[in-house]
Design a protein around this motif. Structure first.
Motif, PDB file in Angstrom:
ATOM      1  N   GLN A 172      39.668  39.656  36.641  1.00  0.00           N
ATOM      2  CA  GLN A 172      40.447  39.622  37.883  1.00  0.00           C
ATOM      3  C   GLN A 172      41.600  40.627  37.761  1.00  0.00           C
ATOM      4  OE1 GLN A 172      42.589  36.023  39.024  1.00  0.00           O
ATOM      5  NE2 GLN A 172      41.997  36.390  41.159  1.00  0.00           N
ATOM      6  N   GLU A 196      42.494  39.968  34.087  1.00  0.00           N
ATOM      7  CA  GLU A 196      42.364  38.779  33.252  1.00  0.00           C
ATOM      8  C   GLU A 196      40.889  38.459  33.066  1.00  0.00           C
ATOM      9  OE1 GLU A 196      44.457  35.300  34.642  1.00  0.00           O
ATOM     10  OE2 GLU A 196      43.621  34.033  33.059  1.00  0.00           O
ATOM     11  N   ALA A 205      36.181  33.224  32.000  1.00  0.00           N
ATOM     12  CA  ALA A 205      34.821  32.918  31.539  1.00  0.00           C
ATOM     13  C   ALA A 205      33.949  32.346  32.657  1.00  0.00           C
ATOM     14  CB  ALA A 205      34.896  31.926  30.383  1.00  0.00           C
ATOM     15  N   ARG A 206      32.681  32.742  32.645  1.00  0.00           N
ATOM     16  CA  ARG A 206      31.686  32.191  33.567  1.00  0.00           C
ATOM     17  C   ARG A 206      30.455  31.787  32.767  1.00  0.00           C
ATOM     18  NH1 ARG A 206      35.477  31.959  36.029  1.00  0.00           N
ATOM     19  NH2 ARG A 206      36.039  32.865  38.043  1.00  0.00           N
ATOM     20  N   ASN A 229      42.536  34.257  27.675  1.00  0.00           N
ATOM     21  CA  ASN A 229      43.109  32.913  27.597  1.00  0.00           C
ATOM     22  C   ASN A 229      42.847  32.272  26.243  1.00  0.00           C
ATOM     23  OD1 ASN A 229      44.103  32.228  30.445  1.00  0.00           O
ATOM     24  ND2 ASN A 229      42.090  33.133  30.797  1.00  0.00           N
ATOM     25  N   ASP A 243      51.280  31.277  30.469  1.00  0.00           N
ATOM     26  CA  ASP A 243      50.443  31.042  31.649  1.00  0.00           C
ATOM     27  C   ASP A 243      50.910  29.809  32.421  1.00  0.00           C
ATOM     28  OD1 ASP A 243      48.340  31.540  33.314  1.00  0.00           O
ATOM     29  OD2 ASP A 243      46.766  30.987  31.892  1.00  0.00           O
ATOM     30  N   ASP A 244      50.548  29.728  33.687  1.00  0.00           N
ATOM     31  CA  ASP A 244      50.790  28.539  34.530  1.00  0.00           C
ATOM     32  C   ASP A 244      52.261  28.119  34.488  1.00  0.00           C
ATOM     33  OD1 ASP A 244      48.080  28.685  34.718  1.00  0.00           O
ATOM     34  OD2 ASP A 244      47.659  26.920  33.500  1.00  0.00           O
ATOM     35  N   GLY A 296      47.576  33.775  42.055  1.00  0.00           N
ATOM     36  CA  GLY A 296      47.162  33.099  43.289  1.00  0.00           C
ATOM     37  C   GLY A 296      47.722  33.731  44.546  1.00  0.00           C
ATOM     38  N   GLU A 353      47.200  35.317  47.777  1.00  0.00           N
ATOM     39  CA  GLU A 353      46.006  35.381  48.621  1.00  0.00           C
ATOM     40  C   GLU A 353      46.191  36.263  49.858  1.00  0.00           C
ATOM     41  OE1 GLU A 353      44.772  31.324  49.310  1.00  0.00           O
ATOM     42  OE2 GLU A 353      44.030  31.127  47.256  1.00  0.00           O
ATOM     43  N   TYR A 403      43.390  36.454  45.012  1.00  0.00           N
ATOM     44  CA  TYR A 403      42.267  36.824  45.871  1.00  0.00           C
ATOM     45  C   TYR A 403      42.625  37.975  46.818  1.00  0.00           C
ATOM     46  CZ  TYR A 403      40.072  32.485  44.281  1.00  0.00           C
ATOM     47  OH  TYR A 403      39.529  31.497  43.524  1.00  0.00           O
TER      48      TYR A 403
END
Ligand code: C2E
Ligand code: CA
Ligand code: CA
Length: 631
Positions: free
Chosen positions: A397, A411, A414-415, A469, A531-532, A589, A591, A610
């Motif tokens: 991203q 960043e 994982a998928r 991460n 993070d976060d 985040g 958007e 996004y």
């Protein structure tokens, strides 16, 4: 032999014409017969015989010309000599060799070769003439045909016979050449077939065997279970899964070589504990599997299982070092517990999991253990192969920074593309991976992929940092920075191009180790992002204690900043905090364009969300950079 007459009466003339007619018909027949050797079939059936072939040629030639002695000399490829290979029964060998020598010496041979046709000369035996024909193909001289016939003053060989003779010999030479080629090729082919057969055998062995222990591998065990069950060879069987407890400690502390030797010892011990008919295999890593065909009672299985357990747990010495490995066993029965293979394996895993968690050593499968926890097991089992098969991979991203006015990094997120369950989101599998401990492997996997990507980007001249991460478990592992250091050595990547993302919650336990690890990573040149931020304690002390370069503002505040004045305030506070501590800030985040502009105004360094793009394939990031349509 047909003679060309000088004068005829009418009757004689008619007879003569009839003769000529018959003769032409006979020659035509012979010419057509030239192609019916059926050599192909004979060679294929392996009943080709050179002498038989030459005998056949002799018979054909005798139908063209009434000859006496017939012989074939063929060139020996190595010595270039003419060897007498075939002669008619009546022919005297010594005589024919003498003739040959004479014909070579008096240049008859040279003349025949030059004229490319049959040459007729006097023979040593004055009653006979001799016919010499050099047999050639388009590429070389193959041999010589020699024949004698009774001299007849009044006769002369008809041209058509000579033509047919030379055609027959040409066909014969070409056949001999094809045969030779065929023989060379088939010899090579036999050799090749042998090599291919051996190689196939080797490959088959590799597909079904584990290289280290030479035991059958997972594929083999599954195939064997299939054939046992499906073909009804057995009415009952048991599967024992054997797992070594804390085997990783040996690898980590004594190196992989020692680990490998230990695995070999254990594999031997398991085999020794089983019956002749049992199949012992290595399922992967430190997991073994035993199939017990035909076994019916729990008592019998438990007998073998306890033998495996006690044998494996005995001490052994490697490099003057004493080792002892505990093992856990899980057992499932066919058909009592499961009627298909995947179920049988899964249930042995459930039993194994139970042995491991309550340290009971050996467990038989029971439905009561088969609760939600088995989802963990299923994930753990699948996880390994998913990573090996690259079904787990990062998407990237992008992150845009206002000062540089460009995309400065991405960043890695994982998928997991699961063959049965479809795309599994990290929110689902990361917590399970953390619980089962496989998260370390996942981190390593994603980091490797990210390093490879960073290397590609730097080769393309793109200055991009990749965020990776980390989980609490990674950070509490004292060997983690060393592992990372070794890993980065395998890639041509500047450590500054990797930014590790950690959360506040992940640094709360075992703080001393975590701090030491982060400092070490920072010294190696890696960047660290918190993070976060805003969701945990948001403690200022953390920002002091840990070598943090970048603060990532949690998306829950950013997403609806434009409508929530409260969130706006929080975001502004975090940005100011970052500024006063000289840390850069990234808002997650984002958007919409409105939120992005609001953030730039507030002095936020970078944005991610996004609005820029969802996590995407690396090439898409390159396209974005190249299209320069950005903001
Ligand atoms: P995270 O590190 O906070 O990652 C950001 C998450 O927010 C990602 O979800 C991303 O897709 C999502 N996101 C980004 N921009 C927007 C936006 O504009 N709007 C909304 N609604 N969401 C946005 P994702 O990819 O599902 O990842 C979820 C979490 O899983 C990550 O949260 C991270 O904690 C974890 N994770 C992902 N990959 C890894 C990994 O390789 N290792 C570890 N340990 N954790 C990972
Ligand atoms: Ca993150
Ligand atoms: Ca985040």
């Amino acid at each position: 032999m047909v003679f060309v007459q000088k004068e005829h009466l009418l009757e004689e003339r008619i007879q003569y014409l009839e003769k000529i007619n018959n003769y032409s018909a006979e020659m035509l027949e012979q010419a057509l017969n030239l192609f019916d050797f059926n050599l192909k079939d004979r060679l294929k059936n392996g009943d080709y015989d050179k002498l038989k072939f030459l005998k056949d040629i002799e018979t054909r030639i005798r139908k063209i010309l009434p000859l006496d002695d017939v012989s074939f000399f063929l060139v020996d490829e190595k010595t270039s000599d003419f060897n007498l290979v075939y002669k008619s029964d009546s022919t005297n060998e010594a005589y024919i060799l003498k003739e040959l020598e004479r014909l070579v010496n008096d240049w008859t041979f040279a003349r025949a070769l030059r004229e490319k046709r049959s040459v007729v000369v006097n023979s040593l035996n004055l009653e006979k003439d001799i016919l010499l024909h050099v047999m050639t193909t388009s590429s070389r001289i193959r041999g010589m045909f020699m024949a004698s016939f009774i001299k007849n003053e009044t006769s002369e060989i008809p041209e058509i016979s000579l033509l047919l003779l030379s055609t027959t010999l040409l066909v014969c030479s070409n056949f001999l050449e094809s045969i030779e080629l065929y023989e060379i090729l088939s010899k090579n082919n036999i050799l090749l077939e042998k090599t291919v057969r051996e190689r196939t055998k080797q490959l088959k062995h590799q597909v079904y065997h584990d290289l280290l222990t030479s035991l059958p591998n997972r594929n083999f065990i599954i195939e064997r279970l299939k054939s046992l069950i499906k073909r009804g060879h057995v009415t009952s069987a048991a599967l024992i899964k054997v797992d070594l407890n804390r085997f990783k400690d040996i690898n980590d502390n004594f190196g992989h070589q020692t680990g490998d030797l230990a695995l070999k010892i254990i594999s031997e011990r398991i085999k020794e504990s089983c019956r002749e008919e049992d199949i012992v295999g290595r399922f992967g890593g430190d997991e073994f599997a035993v199939i017990l065909p035909g076994i019916e009672t729990e008592k019998d299985v438990l007998n073998i299982s306890s033998r495996i357990l006690s044998n494996c747990e005995k001490n052994f010495v490697l490099d003057e070092q004493k080792f002892q490995i505990d093992v856990s066993l899980g057992i499932s029965f066919f058909p009592k517990d499961a009627e298909n293979i995947s179920d049988l394996i899964r249930k042995a895993d459930v039993a194994l999991h139970k042995s491991k968690t309550d340290k009971s050593g050996i467990s038989l499968y029971s439905e009561k253990y088969d609760n939600i926890d088995s989802f963990d097991i299923f994930i753990k089992v699948d996880f390994r192969s998913a990573m090996e098969n690259d079904n787990i991979y990062p998407l990237f991203q992008p992150r845009y920074c206002s000062k540089e006015k460009r995309i400065t990094g991405a960043e890695a997120l994982a998928r997991w593309e699961h063959p049965v369950h479809g795309l599994i989101s990290p929110g689902k599998f990361i917590p399970v991976a953390e619980k089962t401990g496989i998260i370390k492997k996942l981190t390593e996997h994603i980091l490797k992929k990210s390093l490879a990507q960073a290397e590609k980007w730097s080769e393309k001249g793109l200055d991009l940092t990749i965020g990776v991460n980390l989980s609490a478990i990674d950070l509490q592992d004292e060997s983690f920075p060393d592992k990372i250091n070794r890993l980065i050595g395998q890639f041509n990547v500047d450590p500054r191009k990797i930014e590790f993302e950690i959360t506040e919650s992940s640094v709360m336990i075992n703080q001393n180790i975590v701090i030491a690890n982060l400092k070490y990573l920072h010294e190696l040149g890696f960047s660290i992002a918190l993070d976060d931020f805003g969701t945990g304690f948001s403690s200022l002390s953390y920002l002091h204690m840990f070598p943090v370069d970048n603060i990532k503002i949690d998306l829950s505040f950013v997403k609806n900043m434009d409508t929530s004045p409260e969130n706006r305030k929080i975001v502004q506070t975090i940005i100011s905090l970052g500024k006063s501590l000289e840390k850069s800030t990234t808002a997650e985040g984002v958007e919409t364009k409105e939120v992005a502009e609001m953030l730039y105004e507030m002095g936020c360094d970078c944005i991610q969300g996004y609005y820029l793009g969802k996590p995407m394939r690396p090439e898409q990031i390159e396209d974005m950079i190249n299209s320069r349509e950005v903001l």
